[in-house]
Design a protein around this motif. Structure first.
Motif, PDB file in Angstrom:
ATOM      1  N   VAL A  84     -52.579  17.021   0.970  1.00  0.00           N
ATOM      2  CA  VAL A  84     -52.329  16.754  -0.242  1.00  0.00           C
ATOM      3  C   VAL A  84     -50.808  16.147  -0.230  1.00  0.00           C
ATOM      4  CG1 VAL A  84     -52.151  17.640  -2.715  1.00  0.00           C
ATOM      5  CG2 VAL A  84     -54.300  18.296  -1.322  1.00  0.00           C
ATOM      6  N   ARG A  85     -50.768  15.217  -1.020  1.00  0.00           N
ATOM      7  CA  ARG A  85     -49.236  14.519  -1.370  1.00  0.00           C
ATOM      8  C   ARG A  85     -48.802  14.770  -2.889  1.00  0.00           C
ATOM      9  NH1 ARG A  85     -52.008  12.057   2.886  1.00  0.00           N
ATOM     10  NH2 ARG A  85     -50.782  11.999   4.829  1.00  0.00           N
ATOM     11  N   GLN A  86     -49.768  14.983  -3.548  1.00  0.00           N
ATOM     12  CA  GLN A  86     -49.233  15.005  -5.077  1.00  0.00           C
ATOM     13  C   GLN A  86     -49.422  16.221  -5.493  1.00  0.00           C
ATOM     14  OE1 GLN A  86     -51.716  11.884  -4.771  1.00  0.00           O
ATOM     15  NE2 GLN A  86     -49.728  11.115  -3.834  1.00  0.00           N
ATOM     16  N   TYR A  87     -48.206  16.945  -6.161  1.00  0.00           N
ATOM     17  CA  TYR A  87     -48.212  18.243  -6.561  1.00  0.00           C
ATOM     18  C   TYR A  87     -47.932  18.481  -8.008  1.00  0.00           C
ATOM     19  CZ  TYR A  87     -48.517  19.358  -1.629  1.00  0.00           C
ATOM     20  OH  TYR A  87     -48.865  19.035  -0.201  1.00  0.00           O
ATOM     21  N   PHE A 118     -45.620  10.886  -1.751  1.00  0.00           N
ATOM     22  CA  PHE A 118     -45.368  12.216  -2.260  1.00  0.00           C
ATOM     23  C   PHE A 118     -44.817  12.182  -3.637  1.00  0.00           C
ATOM     24  CE2 PHE A 118     -45.565  12.931   2.393  1.00  0.00           C
ATOM     25  CZ  PHE A 118     -46.270  13.972   2.479  1.00  0.00           C
ATOM     26  N   SER A 119     -45.151  13.229  -4.299  1.00  0.00           N
ATOM     27  CA  SER A 119     -44.560  13.731  -5.739  1.00  0.00           C
ATOM     28  C   SER A 119     -44.834  14.991  -5.912  1.00  0.00           C
ATOM     29  CB  SER A 119     -45.447  12.847  -6.556  1.00  0.00           C
ATOM     30  OG  SER A 119     -46.524  13.263  -6.841  1.00  0.00           O
ATOM     31  N   GLY A 120     -43.934  15.505  -6.339  1.00  0.00           N
ATOM     32  CA  GLY A 120     -44.022  16.925  -7.120  1.00  0.00           C
ATOM     33  C   GLY A 120     -43.664  18.091  -6.132  1.00  0.00           C
ATOM     34  N   VAL A 121     -43.111  17.513  -4.772  1.00  0.00           N
ATOM     35  CA  VAL A 121     -42.846  18.366  -3.899  1.00  0.00           C
ATOM     36  C   VAL A 121     -41.482  19.210  -4.151  1.00  0.00           C
ATOM     37  CG1 VAL A 121     -42.536  19.009  -1.501  1.00  0.00           C
ATOM     38  CG2 VAL A 121     -44.123  17.060  -2.112  1.00  0.00           C
ATOM     39  N   LYS A 146     -52.351  18.122  -7.181  1.00  0.00           N
ATOM     40  CA  LYS A 146     -53.077  17.448  -8.358  1.00  0.00           C
ATOM     41  C   LYS A 146     -54.397  17.251  -8.040  1.00  0.00           C
ATOM     42  CE  LYS A 146     -49.142  15.737 -10.933  1.00  0.00           C
ATOM     43  NZ  LYS A 146     -48.484  14.260 -11.252  1.00  0.00           N
ATOM     44  N   ASN A 147     -54.551  17.249  -6.652  1.00  0.00           N
ATOM     45  CA  ASN A 147     -56.174  17.061  -6.300  1.00  0.00           C
ATOM     46  C   ASN A 147     -56.372  17.792  -5.053  1.00  0.00           C
ATOM     47  OD1 ASN A 147     -55.120  15.301  -4.048  1.00  0.00           O
ATOM     48  ND2 ASN A 147     -54.391  13.914  -5.741  1.00  0.00           N
TER      49      ASN A 147
END
Ligand code: FMN
Length: 141
Positions: A13-16, A64-67, A135-136
């Motif tokens: 998972v890359r979006q958090y 990546f986002s939100g990490v 997020k997913n």
């Protein structure tokens, strides 16, 4: 969730979500990191509230986002470092999955923020693992 279920349900998972690790969850993850370190002699560290490593061109290129939390897989340089990091890192991603967290192994698409962790003499940062509330759940869309 048992280990087999964790293996089946885990995907990168890359979006958090932009939220910190919940206190008890963080404590359980830290306890698992402690036991991995004791068993292996590695110097694995949990980094939290550190958004810069995944805010670079490379990280965004890697989607990546939100990490803001990640596990730094650090240990003594030597021929078995990568194998040890692979084994204990996998133990940690499965533990994270059991705790309701999501993860992604990251060797390339992040920036090393040296102030965020301790690399003692003779040690090396092998790889990091992003960790947080996805997020997913990853896998095929
Ligand atoms: C050793 C290793 C290094 C990796 N490095 C990166 C990386 O730098 N950037 C990235 O986006 N994903 C990285 N990944 C994640 C892989 O791309 C991921 O395992 C692959 O997409 C399979 O996805 P799945 O877990 O959903 O099956 C790495 C995985 C491994 C095992």
């Amino acid at each position: 969730m048992n280990l087999t279920e964790a293996m089946k349900s885990r995907h990168s998972v890359r979006q958090y979500k932009d939220i910190p690790l919940e206190r008890d969850t963080k404590a359980e993850l830290l306890a698992e990191i402690d036991s991995c370190n004791q068993e292996s002699g590695l110097h694995i560290q949990l980094v939290t509230n550190e958004p810069k490593a995944f805010d670079s061109f490379m990280a965004h290129y890697g989607k990546f986002s939100g990490v803001s939390s990640y596990i730094a897989m650090i240990g003594k340089k030597g021929p078995d470092l990568e194998e040890k990091c692979g084994y204990y890192g996998e133990r940690l991603v499965l533990k994270a999955q059991q705790l309701g967290l999501n993860t992604c192994w990251v060797a390339m698409t992040y920036s090393k923020i040296k102030s965020a962790f301790t690399i003692s003499e003779g040690e090396k940062l092998c790889i990091v693992i992003s960790v947080g509330y996805g997020k997913n759940q990853g896998g095929l869309p």
